[in-house]
Write an enzyme that holds these catalytic residues in place. Structure first.
Site, PDB file in Angstrom:
ATOM      1  N   GLU B 285       0.824  -1.190  -0.005  1.00 18.00           N
ATOM      2  CA  GLU B 285       0.077  -0.035   0.332  1.00 18.00           C
ATOM      3  C   GLU B 285       0.826   1.142  -0.067  1.00 18.00           C
ATOM      4  O   GLU B 285       0.478   2.325  -0.775  1.00 18.00           O
ATOM      5  CB  GLU B 285      -0.994  -0.109   1.123  1.00 18.00           C
ATOM      6  CG  GLU B 285      -2.317   0.959   1.000  1.00 18.00           C
ATOM      7  CD  GLU B 285      -3.329   0.531   2.163  1.00 18.00           C
ATOM      8  OE1 GLU B 285      -3.636  -0.575   2.412  1.00 18.00           O
ATOM      9  OE2 GLU B 285      -3.324   1.443   3.025  1.00 18.00           O
ATOM     10  N   GLU B 288       2.212   1.738  -3.310  1.00 19.61           N
ATOM     11  CA  GLU B 288       0.969   2.156  -4.315  1.00 19.61           C
ATOM     12  C   GLU B 288       0.813   3.780  -4.018  1.00 19.61           C
ATOM     13  O   GLU B 288       0.496   4.568  -4.814  1.00 19.61           O
ATOM     14  CB  GLU B 288      -0.341   1.386  -3.825  1.00 19.61           C
ATOM     15  CG  GLU B 288      -1.444   1.581  -4.916  1.00 19.61           C
ATOM     16  CD  GLU B 288      -2.545   0.794  -4.636  1.00 19.61           C
ATOM     17  OE1 GLU B 288      -2.764   0.066  -3.535  1.00 19.61           O
ATOM     18  OE2 GLU B 288      -3.310   1.001  -5.168  1.00 19.61           O
ATOM     19  N   CYS B 311      -8.001  -1.992   4.285  1.00 19.14           N
ATOM     20  CA  CYS B 311      -7.698  -3.364   5.083  1.00 19.14           C
ATOM     21  C   CYS B 311      -8.929  -3.751   5.623  1.00 19.14           C
ATOM     22  O   CYS B 311      -9.078  -4.786   6.252  1.00 19.14           O
ATOM     23  CB  CYS B 311      -6.762  -2.732   6.332  1.00 19.14           C
ATOM     24  SG  CYS B 311      -5.236  -1.991   5.968  1.00 19.14           S
ATOM     25  N   SER B 331      -6.899   1.834  -2.277  1.00 14.63           N
ATOM     26  CA  SER B 331      -5.885   0.942  -2.493  1.00 14.63           C
ATOM     27  C   SER B 331      -6.392  -0.431  -3.056  1.00 14.63           C
ATOM     28  O   SER B 331      -7.461  -1.045  -2.498  1.00 14.63           O
ATOM     29  CB  SER B 331      -5.069   0.769  -1.299  1.00 14.63           C
ATOM     30  OG  SER B 331      -4.071  -0.386  -1.468  1.00 14.63           O
ATOM     31  N   LYS B 370     -14.723 -10.086   8.894  1.00 11.91           N
ATOM     32  CA  LYS B 370     -13.761 -10.877   8.400  1.00 11.91           C
ATOM     33  C   LYS B 370     -14.387 -12.038   7.877  1.00 11.91           C
ATOM     34  O   LYS B 370     -13.588 -12.795   7.111  1.00 11.91           O
ATOM     35  CB  LYS B 370     -12.697 -11.152   9.333  1.00 11.91           C
ATOM     36  CG  LYS B 370     -11.710  -9.720   9.640  1.00 11.91           C
ATOM     37  CD  LYS B 370     -10.708  -9.625   8.429  1.00 11.91           C
ATOM     38  CE  LYS B 370      -9.777  -8.470   8.696  1.00 11.91           C
ATOM     39  NZ  LYS B 370      -9.249  -7.797   7.266  1.00 11.91           N
ATOM     40  N   GLU B 373     -15.398 -11.767   4.516  1.00  9.22           N
ATOM     41  CA  GLU B 373     -14.232 -11.554   3.751  1.00  9.22           C
ATOM     42  C   GLU B 373     -13.693 -12.902   3.338  1.00  9.22           C
ATOM     43  O   GLU B 373     -13.293 -12.885   1.979  1.00  9.22           O
ATOM     44  CB  GLU B 373     -13.172 -10.613   4.204  1.00  9.22           C
ATOM     45  CG  GLU B 373     -12.217 -10.173   3.441  1.00  9.22           C
ATOM     46  CD  GLU B 373     -10.862  -9.166   4.177  1.00  9.22           C
ATOM     47  OE1 GLU B 373     -10.802  -8.222   3.683  1.00  9.22           O
ATOM     48  OE2 GLU B 373     -10.539  -9.930   5.009  1.00  9.22           O
ATOM     49  N   GLU B 378     -13.171 -13.794  -5.009  1.00  5.23           N
ATOM     50  CA  GLU B 378     -11.783 -13.406  -5.497  1.00  5.23           C
ATOM     51  C   GLU B 378     -10.920 -13.768  -4.571  1.00  5.23           C
ATOM     52  O   GLU B 378      -9.766 -13.586  -4.852  1.00  5.23           O
ATOM     53  CB  GLU B 378     -11.997 -11.815  -5.721  1.00  5.23           C
ATOM     54  CG  GLU B 378     -12.336 -11.120  -4.354  1.00  5.23           C
ATOM     55  CD  GLU B 378     -13.467 -10.706  -4.158  1.00  5.23           C
ATOM     56  OE1 GLU B 378     -14.321 -11.534  -4.526  1.00  5.23           O
ATOM     57  OE2 GLU B 378     -13.647  -9.680  -3.626  1.00  5.23           O
ATOM     58  N   CYS B 515      -9.774  -1.558  15.042  1.00  9.36           N
ATOM     59  CA  CYS B 515      -9.982  -2.808  15.464  1.00  9.36           C
ATOM     60  C   CYS B 515     -10.389  -3.294  16.699  1.00  9.36           C
ATOM     61  O   CYS B 515     -10.831  -4.218  17.044  1.00  9.36           O
ATOM     62  CB  CYS B 515      -8.913  -3.721  14.749  1.00  9.36           C
ATOM     63  SG  CYS B 515      -8.781  -3.427  13.119  1.00  9.36           S
TER      64      CYS B 515
END
Lengths: 158, 590
Positions: B285, B288, B311, B331, B370, B373, B378, B515
């Protein structure tokens, strides 16, 4: 991605109703009134468009629609039946009348018969307490109704 | 100076600032009036006090009826009694009525032991439920992250407050009226079919078992016992700062070493650290960020700035659903959890000679999003997820208890190499501002070639909802912003949409405080002191680390040398980056 499909003319009509009220979230109830007047009921698609126009979550719109008994998410029948459950009608047996309508039509309050002919709702006092219990079908008023009258009344509309 | 009012509570005089509620005044004096619907998120300036549960009623002299203390303001000369017979009887009746419409299945309820209704019933000395009446029955709504069982709902509406006022998501709202009233998605849809981001803040504040996480503990126990499987684990930074609370340790106690020891005793083949992947995230990141920044400074008008962190899975869900027109800004770096899974199932598995189908990667996360996720298509190879599934901090605590592990007595142990090695930069990912700070440490040094005098960027730390800072890098003023909670993120995104966003880089975390306040953490019950203590634990761990910059992690350097090439290489793109999808509503005119 969820698709919200609605005819263009209906979308335009809703957008103009929302515009008329300045797309203000505070105008939600007035907008819902006009939308229901225009479409007869407030299906999901209509609520989604209103939420989009007012930039509020559709859960808020849904909350208001389900809170007020005046708003309906079911299309009204060709002949909307309203049974008065105001105090005077109630003590004179309106509940039994309502139960009879439910039994004969095989629907609950807030529902519409599968053929789209009748829908059933209850309301509070139409200001004709002298005729209690009162039933409204469309614009027509029936007074001093007893359960035994129900089938006969319905036959008028067959 | 604010004006004070003086009143008597339980015959003791007290002076409080005007506007204070009776409940707050009483609590300040050590009088613990029970509540259920009340929730005060001071740092977020959000309060839930609909006065709907009526457990907090008190007697006010001269007032005919009992007053809900959460919604009654203190006045001069007021005389309040919080524990008269009248009050106690009223509270008990209220509780008995609530319980008459609650499935009394405490022994098998996921919330048992952590349930505020249960705690209140104990406090009020309830021994029978004399009322029998109608019961609210609802279907159970299962999504990849959250289990919704509204028959347990007590209608406190805290979840609605979190979802709307704090997160501005609006997936949940009050619907229907009277006995049929419920907090629900519009049209009684499943949560997965709504704007829900699975941030889990509704779960974090639900006082009862109506909203809980999808539980993978049984699945994990089966996998750990399965012959021929190698089960490895990664732990997110925020877990170590909160896990101890489940074992009676003070909030803010860092339990990194004990957590590693416990995971080893549970039978994981390797105990690795998501912090390693956090360092890797910074490499990707940060590169980037520099790439886009340098392109912009070089006159490229097309480059998308600000770059926004990616994230946080709740945040990713939020922008895919609410800002699908701005998908080019975040990102493309995958989250640390997914980077870890990807590296573990390629680089590490090859190194160890383990076949992908025999490897189970589990993550321990402070998060319920999560779980969703992990299931994203993907992030799968031939149907096999890079991270098989994720469990929350709470689920890990439950597993440790089930496995007869006396957690506070455990020795401190170290993570396994190589995927367990991390720098202080990885550790602070768990607190709001941490990713930005970690990125600045690396981006600054890579861009300037100079060593930072101090690696602490304190401007981006703390509980303020929107933080900003300007850092000079090679004569260029780099403007950054940090937002936590999705409500604050929405403000930044709306500014971006309107073309009024003056930043080069933005960090967003969906949960309050980052978090550490995640939906999978020990329940914070809206107590922001707890969140601050957790953040302090992470910053203390960071400052105690020998290495505090991601690009100095020797195992990260080795990973690039042996396998990945360099940041943003083709291989890195394939394994460490992702793309985003428009998951908003599509309006089709016919």
């Amino acid at each position: 991605m969820t698709q919200i499909k609605l005819a263009k003319c209906k979308v335009d009509q809703l957008v103009s109703i929302c515009d008329k009220h300045g797309n203000q979230p505070g105008e939600l109830i007035n907008i819902l009134h006009e939308a229901q007047e225009a479409f007869g009921y407030l299906p999901r698609e209509v609520q989604e468009i209103i939420a989009r126009q007012l930039n509020i979550p559709v859960s808020k719109v849904y909350g208001v629609v389900t809170f007020y008994s005046f708003f309906s998410m079911e299309p009204k029948g060709e002949h909307p039946i309203s049974v008065c459950m105001g105090t005077a009608c109630y003590v004179r047996g309106a509940e039994k009348v309502l139960d009879e309508f439910k039994r004969v039509l095989n629907i609950n309050v807030g529902e519409t018969t599968p053929d789209g002919k009748f829908s059933l709702s209850s309301l509070r006092c139409v200001g004709a307490c002298g005729l209690a219990p009162v039933v409204l079908i469309g614009e027509k008023v029936y007074g001093r109704v007893v359960p035994g009258d129900v089938e006969k009344i319905l036959q008028e509309f067959q | 100076m604010s004006e004070n009012v003086t009143l008597k509570i339980d015959n003791r005089e007290v002076s409080v600032p005007k506007g204070t509620t009776v409940l707050e005044a009483a609590r300040g004096m050590g009088i613990d009036i029970p509540t259920l619907c009340y929730m005060n998120l001071e740092d977020l300036c959000v309060k839930n006090a609909p006065a709907s549960c009526r457990l907090c009623v008190v007697e006010v002299k001269g007032r005919r009826n009992l007053a809900p203390s959460c919604a009654t303001r203190c006045e001069n000369g007021m005389e309040v009694r919080t524990n008269t017979m009248r009050v106690l009887n009223a509270r008990r009746t209220v509780m008995e009525l609530i319980l008459s419409d609650h499935p009394s299945d405490c022994l098998v309820c996921a919330k048992s032991g952590n349930c505020e209704l249960q705690a209140a019933a104990i406090k009020l000395g309830i021994r029978e439920i004399p009322f029998q009446g109608a019961r609210s029955e609802y279907r159970v709504d299962l999504s990849p992250s959250i289990r919704r069982d509204m028959s347990k709902c007590v209608y406190c509406r805290r979840c609605e407050t979190m979802c709307n006022e704090v997160q501005s998501v609006g997936a949940l709202g009050a619907a229907n009226r009277g006995f049929g009233a419920i907090v629900s998605p519009a049209f009684d849809l499943d949560l997965k079919d709504t704007e829900c981001t699975f941030c889990g803040q509704c779960v974090a504040v639900c006082p009862v078992g109506a909203l809980t996480e999808i539980d993978h503990t049984e699945r994990l126990l089966r996998d750990l016992a399965a012959p021929g499987k190698t089960v490895i684990v990664q732990t997110a930074p925020a877990v170590r700062a909160a896990l101890g609370e489940e074992f009676g340790l003070e909030p803010g106690t860092s339990v990194t070493g004990k957590m590693v020891a416990a995971l080893r005793r549970l039978g994981f083949a390797k105990v690795f650290d998501t912090d390693f992947a956090a360092d890797l995230t910074i490499m990707e990141e940060g590169t980037e960020l520099l790439g886009r920044l340098n392109a912009f400074l070089g006159g490229d008008k097309e480059v998308k700035l600000p770059i926004i962190t990616s994230c946080c899975p709740g945040w990713v869900n939020f922008y895919e659903k609410q800002f699908p027109d701005l998908l080019e800004y975040p990102s493309t770096a995958r989250s640390p959890q997914q980077m870890f899974g990807s590296v573990a199932k390629t680089y590490w598995a090859e190194k160890m000679g383990i076949r992908r189908e025999d490897l189970v990667v589990v993550s321990v996360m402070p998060c319920v999003a999560k779980k969703f996720e992990c299931e994203r298509e993907e992030f799968k190879t031939d149907g096999d997820p890079d991270v098989n599934y994720s469990i929350t901090t709470r689920e890990l605590a439950a597993l440790i208890k089930r496995a007869n592990i006396d957690f506070p007595q455990l020795p401190d142990e170290d993570f396994d190499a190589p995927l367990g090695e991390s720098t202080g930069a990885g550790v602070i990912f768990g607190a709001s501002g941490g990713v930005m700070e970690a990125a600045l440490r690396t981006a600054y040094e890579l861009q300037t070639g100079r060593t930072l005098d101090s690696v602490d960027f304190k401007q981006v730390r703390g509980m303020e909802g929107l933080k900003e800072a300007t850092i000079e890098v090679n004569g260029v003023e780099v403007r950054v912003a940090v937002a936590h909670t999705l409500g604050n993120a929405r403000r930044l995104m709306e500014a971006l949409r309107a073309g009024e966003c003056p930043y080069h880089a933005i960090e967003v975390m969906a949960c309050p405080g980052g978090c550490i306040g995640g939906g999978g953490q020990p329940l914070h019950h809206g107590d922001s002191r707890r969140l601050k203590a957790r953040a302090e634990a992470l910053y203390a761990e960071d400052s105690g680390k020998r290495l505090r910059k991601s690009h100095e992690n020797p195992y990260i350097i080795a990973l690039y040398e042996e396998f990945m090439g360099k940041p943003m290489s083709e291989k890195a793109h394939h394994l460490l980056h992702t793309c985003y999808f428009n998951r908003g509503k599509e309006f089709v005119e016919q």
